[in-house]
Design an enzyme around this catalytic site. Structure first.
Site, mmCIF file in Angstrom:
data_model
loop_
_atom_site.group_PDB
_atom_site.id
_atom_site.type_symbol
_atom_site.label_atom_id
_atom_site.label_comp_id
_atom_site.label_asym_id
_atom_site.label_seq_id
_atom_site.Cartn_x
_atom_site.Cartn_y
_atom_site.Cartn_z
ATOM 1 N N ASP A 1 0.823 -1.210 0.000
ATOM 2 C CA ASP A 1 0.000 0.000 0.000
ATOM 3 C C ASP A 1 0.864 1.269 0.000
ATOM 4 O OD1 ASP A 1 -2.356 1.426 0.011
ATOM 5 O OD2 ASP A 1 -2.706 1.226 2.160
ATOM 6 N N ASN B 1 -11.021 -2.411 -5.462
ATOM 7 C CA ASN B 1 -10.248 -1.401 -6.194
ATOM 8 C C ASN B 1 -10.895 -0.965 -7.518
ATOM 9 O OD1 ASN B 1 -7.045 -2.662 -5.002
ATOM 10 N ND2 ASN B 1 -8.187 -0.879 -4.287
#
Ligand code: IPE
Ligand code: IPE
Ligand code: MG
Length: 246
Positions: free
Chosen positions: A24, A72
């Site tokens: 991330d 996502n």
């Protein structure tokens, strides 16, 4: 870097077999530099290549990386498109190089939502990987822990409906074996970069007893030293699995 002069003496006898990483911080890495988010994803892909070889050098057997979640897709079409293009490029180039270097590539997640050329490239890479016996890299694409469990339940329900399996015969192993990660030991260590401390729908079943390591480093800056730091902390923890202290 804060830890620049720290050195981590790893114990070869306590190496984890399986490390999972939530990669991330690509977007923030790019924004900090005044670059478009896609530049962060490109730098993130380069970091992944680096970490695959670092993990291989450290002797890990399995590395599972979260590359694209079932959530996502909510991002802009431009960002999703850039990530998919990068994936295409990596599948056709770098992934082949990894396989040549005796690394097995395996994709987890729900592949049918990916473009057909990407699905084909995945099948080809997994096929080439079959003859390899080195470390396995599991790339999570359109992956969600809940979606994986949902698909596993469907699979098991179908077997019971067909009379192949009695509902009373369902064990924890039946469930583990119906997941995308069937045959892979659970990760001993789960790393998340970028300072966020949550699981974001990654490997929900498999992390029952994983140790967690949260790193403030943004994924594109993650390096072998930071991986060693995570493993060092893991090696110095006491895992109890619900049992008593010695
Ligand atoms: C991780 O980086 C990569 C993907 C989720 C595809 P992010 O894109 O989430 O980066 P941040 O969290 O916005 O910085
Ligand atoms: C998790 O990161 C997914 C990947 C790294 C692929 P996100 O950036 O999507 O997670 P949230 O939205 O911060 O929970
Ligand atoms: Mg993020």
């Amino acid at each position: 870097m804060l830890y620049e002069n720290e050195s981590f003496q790893l114990n070869p006898e306590k190496m984890p077999k399986h490390v999972a990483i939530i990669m991330d911080g690509n977007g923030r890495w790019a924004t900090k530099r005044g670059l478009p988010r896609k530049a962060g994803h490109k730098a993130g892909a380069e970091a992944l290549e680096r970490i695959i070889y670092a993990a291989k050098e450290l002797g890990l057997e399995h590395l599972t990386v979260y590359a694209f979640s079932t959530e996502n897709w909510k991002r802009s079409a431009e960002e999703v498109g850039a990530i998919m293009d990068l994936l295409r490029f990596y599948l056709k180039n770098y992934f082949k190089k990894f396989v040549k270097d005796n690394i097995r590539m395996h994709v987890i997640g729900e592949k049918s939502r990916l473009d057909t050329d990407i699905q084909k490239a995945i099948a080809e890479i997994e096929d080439l990987s079959r003859e390899k016996n080195g470390m396995t890299v599991h790339v999570a694409l359109n992956y969600g822990g809940r979606d994986e469990l949902r698909r596993a339940v469907t699979k098991i329900a179908r077997e019971t409906a067909d009379g192949m399996l009695s509902p009373d015969a369902i064990t924890e192993d039946t469930i583990s074996d119906a997941l995308d990660t069937a045959g892979t030991p659970d990760p001993e260590l789960m790393i998340r970069t970028s300072g966020e401390e949550r699981i974001s729908n990654f490997l929900l079943w498999q992390i029952a007893y994983s140790e967690f390591f949260f790193s403030d480093t943004l994924w594109p800056d993650f390096d072998k030293k930071e991986l060693e730091r995570a493993i060092y902390y893991y090696q110095n923890r006491e895992r109890r699995f619900g049992g008593r202290l010695k």
